[in-house]
Design an enzyme around this catalytic site. Structure first.
Site, mmCIF file in Angstrom:
data_model
loop_
_atom_site.group_PDB
_atom_site.id
_atom_site.type_symbol
_atom_site.label_atom_id
_atom_site.label_comp_id
_atom_site.label_asym_id
_atom_site.label_seq_id
_atom_site.Cartn_x
_atom_site.Cartn_y
_atom_site.Cartn_z
ATOM 1 N N GLY A 183 47.927 -19.500 59.581
ATOM 2 C CA GLY A 183 49.038 -20.378 59.984
ATOM 3 C C GLY A 183 49.694 -19.851 61.254
ATOM 4 C CG HIS A 184 51.848 -16.154 61.113
ATOM 5 N ND1 HIS A 184 51.485 -15.554 59.929
ATOM 6 C CD2 HIS A 184 53.193 -16.345 61.023
ATOM 7 C CE1 HIS A 184 52.545 -15.376 59.165
ATOM 8 N NE2 HIS A 184 53.600 -15.857 59.800
ATOM 9 C CD GLN B 118 64.504 -15.214 57.731
ATOM 10 O OE1 GLN B 118 64.718 -15.133 58.938
ATOM 11 N NE2 GLN B 118 63.465 -15.882 57.259
HETATM 12 P P1 AMP Z 1 57.047 -16.485 58.870
HETATM 13 O O1 AMP Z 1 56.315 -15.280 59.380
HETATM 14 O O2 AMP Z 1 56.764 -16.797 57.443
HETATM 15 O O3 AMP Z 1 58.516 -16.456 59.219
HETATM 16 O O4 AMP Z 1 56.453 -17.731 59.655
HETATM 17 C C1 AMP Z 1 56.420 -17.752 61.057
HETATM 18 C C2 AMP Z 1 56.014 -19.138 61.503
HETATM 19 O O5 AMP Z 1 54.722 -19.457 60.971
HETATM 20 C C3 AMP Z 1 56.951 -20.250 61.019
HETATM 21 O O6 AMP Z 1 57.141 -21.189 62.066
HETATM 22 C C4 AMP Z 1 56.187 -20.841 59.862
HETATM 23 O O7 AMP Z 1 56.511 -22.190 59.606
HETATM 24 C C5 AMP Z 1 54.767 -20.727 60.361
HETATM 25 N N1 AMP Z 1 53.807 -20.806 59.245
HETATM 26 C C6 AMP Z 1 53.785 -20.035 58.128
HETATM 27 N N2 AMP Z 1 52.780 -20.442 57.309
HETATM 28 C C7 AMP Z 1 52.178 -21.491 57.911
HETATM 29 C C8 AMP Z 1 51.088 -22.345 57.573
HETATM 30 N N3 AMP Z 1 50.413 -22.201 56.444
HETATM 31 N N4 AMP Z 1 50.747 -23.324 58.428
HETATM 32 C C9 AMP Z 1 51.446 -23.490 59.585
HETATM 33 N N5 AMP Z 1 52.477 -22.721 59.975
HETATM 34 C C10 AMP Z 1 52.842 -21.728 59.158
#
Ligand code: AMP
Length: 266
Positions: free
Chosen positions: A28-29, A53
């Site tokens: 995703g990242h 958060q």
């Molecule tokens: P985080 O590290 O969880 O704060 O996520 C960082 C970014 O990655 C945020 O914009 C999330 O929405 C995005 N993100 C996390 N998981 C996914 C995923 N499965 N698909 C798309 N974007 C993601």
């Protein structure tokens, strides 16, 4: 690829794309990095597990950290700059500022995780001021977060575009998440039921109540919420256009979220 701990060292050229993360990177990242790489001259990623958060009884202390692997992946995907601030640099002992966004933070995750989005808004305000990006890239997995940050950008006059990318999923439908690492192998088998349940709701095959029963029957411990809301305003009084199914549920000690567009929404 350059790694900076101090924002004063950040040197950027041309159109700057920014991907804020908390690390423990997954596909995703990487899709966000990929999108930024395609559209921007300089790609900046931040890795910062933001204490503001997390609630008192949440997983801040055990949040996965895989920095070496993250840096390798970011390099491979063409990231130019990784910004890895420390907690004390971001929040000094005398730190005294808070941000509160009302309305869109009061439903879904905001109703369950008190002040979570205030913490997200606070850290992104700081990161926006430090990195000064032209475009921020965010994932639709955290749909409500995208709506909240759009509000922040508009209300505080940040000169930043937001670009969102669709949810990246494993082959069995489970949305990639750093928190998937917490799942035991048995829980990992159950986890894709979350996506299956909202897909069935979105297709009009089952009701919200039936989805809750389905999840509990399959082994989820509880469902924080499952709701159909307007995807732009997050309000419940909307027409059939622009509706989305949102879910958060707990599997053992892990809280998973997901969302999907209602079929028939324009
Ligand atoms: P985080 O590290 O969880 O704060 O996520 C960082 C970014 O990655 C945020 O914009 C999330 O929405 C995005 N993100 C996390 N998981 C996914 C995923 N499965 N698909 C798309 N974007 C993601």
């Amino acid at each position: 690829m350059k790694i900076f701990k101090k924002y004063t060292d950040l040197i950027m050229n041309g159109k700057v794309g920014f991907v804020p993360t908390m690390g423990a990177l997954h596909n995703g990242h990487l899709a966000l990095i990929d999108a930024a790489r395609k559209q921007c001259d300089t790609v900046v990623a931040s890795i910062f597990v933001n204490p503001a958060q997390f609630g008192k009884n949440e997983d801040l202390d055990k949040y996965p950290g895989t920095l070496e692997k993250d840096l390798e992946l970011l390099k491979k995907y063409g990231c130019d700059i990784v910004y890895t601030p420390t907690k004390s640099d971001m929040y000094s002992e005398s730190f005294a500022t808070s941000i509160h966004i009302s309305g869109v933070t009061e439903v879904l995750c905001g109703a369950v995780r008190a002040r979570h989005f205030d913490g997200v808004a606070l850290v992104l305000t700081k990161l926006f001021n430090q990195v000064r990006p032209d475009t921020v890239f965010m994932g639709e997995k955290d749909w409500q977060q995208c709506i909240v940050i759009q509000r922040l950008i508009a209300d505080l006059n940040f000169n930043i575009q937001m670009q969102t990318i669709p949810i990246v999923r494993e082959v069995d439908g489970l949305a990639f998440s750093s928190r998937n690492q917490y799942l035991s192998s048995q829980e990992r088998q159950i986890a894709p039921e979350l996506h299956k349940a909202i897909r069935a709701v979105a297709a009009g095959q089952i009701t919200l109540c039936q989805a809750i029963h389905h999840l509990v029957e399959k082994g989820f411990d509880s469902v924080d919420y499952i709701e159909i809301l307007d995807e732009n305003t997050l309000s419940s009084n909307s027409t059939a256009l622009n509706q989305r199914v949102f879910v958060a549920a707990r599997l053992g000690n892990t809280r998973l979220i997901d969302n999907i567009r209602l079929q028939g929404a324009s």
